[in-house]
Design a protein around this motif. Structure first.
Motif, short mmCIF file in Angstrom:
data_model
loop_
_atom_site.label_atom_id
_atom_site.label_comp_id
_atom_site.label_asym_id
_atom_site.label_seq_id
_atom_site.Cartn_x
_atom_site.Cartn_y
_atom_site.Cartn_z
N THR A 119 0.99 -1.30 -0.05
CA THR A 119 0.01 -0.02 -0.15
C THR A 119 1.02 1.24 -0.03
OG1 THR A 119 -1.67 -1.19 1.08
CG2 THR A 119 -1.92 1.27 1.23
N ALA A 120 1.90 1.36 1.00
CA ALA A 120 2.56 2.29 0.82
C ALA A 120 3.50 2.63 -0.31
CB ALA A 120 3.63 2.29 2.09
N VAL A 121 4.03 1.66 -0.92
CA VAL A 121 5.26 1.55 -2.09
C VAL A 121 4.09 2.15 -3.13
CG1 VAL A 121 6.43 0.30 -3.79
CG2 VAL A 121 6.65 0.08 -1.28
N ARG A 122 3.06 1.72 -3.39
CA ARG A 122 2.01 1.96 -4.53
C ARG A 122 1.96 3.60 -4.43
NH1 ARG A 122 -2.90 -1.29 -6.23
NH2 ARG A 122 -2.77 0.18 -8.07
N ALA A 123 1.59 4.10 -3.19
CA ALA A 123 1.06 5.47 -3.12
C ALA A 123 2.17 6.21 -3.11
CB ALA A 123 0.56 5.54 -1.60
N LEU A 124 3.42 5.99 -2.77
CA LEU A 124 4.66 6.66 -2.97
C LEU A 124 5.06 6.70 -4.58
CD1 LEU A 124 6.86 5.35 -0.11
CD2 LEU A 124 6.22 7.73 -0.28
N LEU A 125 4.96 5.62 -5.49
CA LEU A 125 5.08 5.71 -6.82
C LEU A 125 4.10 6.57 -7.43
CD1 LEU A 125 5.83 1.72 -7.11
CD2 LEU A 125 7.54 3.85 -7.29
N ARG A 126 2.97 6.73 -6.87
CA ARG A 126 2.12 7.69 -7.28
C ARG A 126 2.15 9.05 -7.15
NH1 ARG A 126 -1.74 3.40 -5.72
NH2 ARG A 126 -2.40 4.69 -3.85
N GLY A 127 3.37 9.21 -6.43
CA GLY A 127 3.42 10.78 -6.20
C GLY A 127 2.89 11.29 -4.97
N GLU A 128 2.44 10.36 -4.17
CA GLU A 128 1.66 10.89 -2.88
C GLU A 128 2.70 11.13 -1.78
OE1 GLU A 128 -1.56 8.17 -2.30
OE2 GLU A 128 -2.28 8.11 -4.35
N THR A 129 2.07 12.09 -0.82
CA THR A 129 2.77 11.93 0.52
C THR A 129 2.09 10.95 1.44
OG1 THR A 129 3.13 14.18 0.21
CG2 THR A 129 3.31 13.66 2.44
N VAL A 130 2.80 10.26 2.08
CA VAL A 130 2.18 9.18 2.72
C VAL A 130 2.70 9.30 4.10
CG1 VAL A 130 2.42 6.56 2.96
CG2 VAL A 130 2.84 7.59 0.70
N THR A 131 1.58 9.24 5.21
CA THR A 131 1.63 9.02 6.55
C THR A 131 0.88 7.59 6.48
OG1 THR A 131 1.64 11.36 6.84
CG2 THR A 131 1.00 10.00 8.46
N LEU A 132 1.69 6.87 7.34
CA LEU A 132 1.18 5.45 7.57
C LEU A 132 1.43 4.97 8.97
CD1 LEU A 132 -0.64 2.75 7.07
CD2 LEU A 132 1.32 2.11 5.60
N HIS A 133 0.83 4.70 10.23
CA HIS A 133 1.04 4.13 11.21
C HIS A 133 0.52 2.99 11.56
CE1 HIS A 133 3.76 7.57 12.09
NE2 HIS A 133 2.65 8.42 11.70
N GLY A 134 1.08 1.74 10.66
CA GLY A 134 0.14 0.57 10.72
C GLY A 134 1.02 -0.36 12.13
N LYS A 135 0.46 -1.61 11.83
CA LYS A 135 1.00 -2.66 12.96
C LYS A 135 2.65 -2.74 12.62
CE LYS A 135 -3.02 -5.43 13.19
NZ LYS A 135 -3.50 -6.82 12.95
N SER A 136 3.24 -2.57 10.98
CA SER A 136 4.49 -2.90 10.92
C SER A 136 5.13 -1.80 10.22
CB SER A 136 4.44 -4.16 10.22
OG SER A 136 4.10 -5.30 10.70
N VAL A 137 4.54 -0.99 9.40
CA VAL A 137 5.12 0.22 8.57
C VAL A 137 4.88 1.36 9.38
CG1 VAL A 137 5.07 1.31 6.51
CG2 VAL A 137 4.99 -1.00 6.42
N HIS A 138 5.72 2.43 9.49
CA HIS A 138 5.63 3.51 10.04
C HIS A 138 6.30 4.78 9.27
CE1 HIS A 138 4.01 1.93 13.77
NE2 HIS A 138 4.88 0.75 13.59
N LEU A 139 5.72 5.29 8.60
CA LEU A 139 6.01 6.42 7.67
C LEU A 139 5.28 7.77 8.25
CD1 LEU A 139 5.85 4.73 4.32
CD2 LEU A 139 7.67 5.03 5.76
#
Length: 279
Positions: A119-139
């Motif tokens: 989810t994060a990689v796809r959003a970043l590749l689309r040029g989005e600014t990503v904030t994600l505090h999930g179970k394992s990924v924290h951006l």
């Protein structure tokens, strides 16, 4: 329907350059590189293959999510996608559990890590600014300075029912491992449950020599254990070139959008050439 060829992990890495150049002169659509623990890195292999070819799509099958921070992975993929637009397919998977434990990277929730990474990689590749505090990924508010104009497709390399369903939710394609046959593909597609543009990539062993049983036996035994099936249930494109071609056609007919053959032996191109002639 696409035909791909895998550069086997046991081949010396320096052979990738002549191998890729030779494939670029054929009708093969894809060259797939791997990232297995202790062998070679998938990103560097893909970059090498892309740099020495002009036509082939290069697929990474697969980068293990536990070994790749999603921001760094997106940076690497975006770099390749900008330099070689339209020629990259990015596979991401759980990684082999035992291998991840060996390097201290086994996640508490492999499913959560893979879903959040894709989810994060796809959003970043689309040029989005990503904030994600999930179970394992924290951006926290990260983005790519140079996102690709056309993001490369991101595929999930998975095999279990829950992982296949995850792929259908968040990925643009699914990669299933060697040994899966035409009979299993309709059920796999049902478990993915995605739209028609979701690409199903099926890896399959290839050997067109009369000695195929001797050559493939060690690999088949290991793959059977990985898949949880008997060795005789591991489906392969082996035997005569015509028999191998029929197996590839059967995978296409059963729903594979891309069949990526993994030629075994010290002279893989001879098997690819024989297969192409029979197809």
């Amino acid at each position: 329907m696409r035909l791909g060829v895998m550069f086997d992990r046991d081949l010396p890495p320096e052979q990738l350059i002549p191998f890729a150049r030779a494939l670029d002169e054929t009708s093969v659509d894809d060259l797939w590189v791997v990232e297995d623990l202790g062998w070679t890195g998938g990103i560097s292999a893909a970059a090498t293959a892309l740099a020495v070819t002009s036509r082939l799509r290069v697929g990474i099958g697969i980068t293990p999510a536990p070994l790749r921070n999603p921001m760094l992975l997106a940076m690497e993929l975006a770099n390749l996608a900008r330099v070689h637009p339209g020629r990259l397919a990015a596979g991401i998977g759980h990684g082999v559990g035992d291998w991840m434990r060996q390097v201290g990277a086994a996640p508490p929730s492999p499913l959560a890590l893979l879903e959040e990474t894709i989810t994060a990689v796809r959003a970043l590749l689309r040029g989005e600014t990503v904030t994600l505090h999930g179970k394992s990924v924290h951006l926290d508010g990260v983005s790519l300075v140079h996102p690709p104009a056309v993001p490369p497709p991101v595929l999930a390399g998975v095999k279990g029912p829950r992982s296949l369903a995850l792929s259908g939710r968040v990925a643009q394609g699914t990669i299933v491992p060697e040994g899966v046959g035409p009979a299993q593909l309709p059920g796999i597609l049902d478990q993915i449950g995605s739209e028609s543009d979701h690409e199903l990539v099926v890896f399959t062993f290839l050997h067109t020599g009369a000695d195929f049983e001797e050559v493939t036996r060690p690999m088949v035994e290991g793959q059977a254990g990985f898949l949880g099936v008997a060795p005789e249930e591991v489906v392969m494109a082996v035997g005569s070139p015509e028999a191998a071609a029929e197996q590839v056609k059967a995978l296409w007919a059963a729903g594979a959008g891309t069949v990526a053959v993994r030629p075994l032996g010290s002279d893989p191109l001879q098997h690819v050439t024989a297969l192409l002639s029979a197809l």
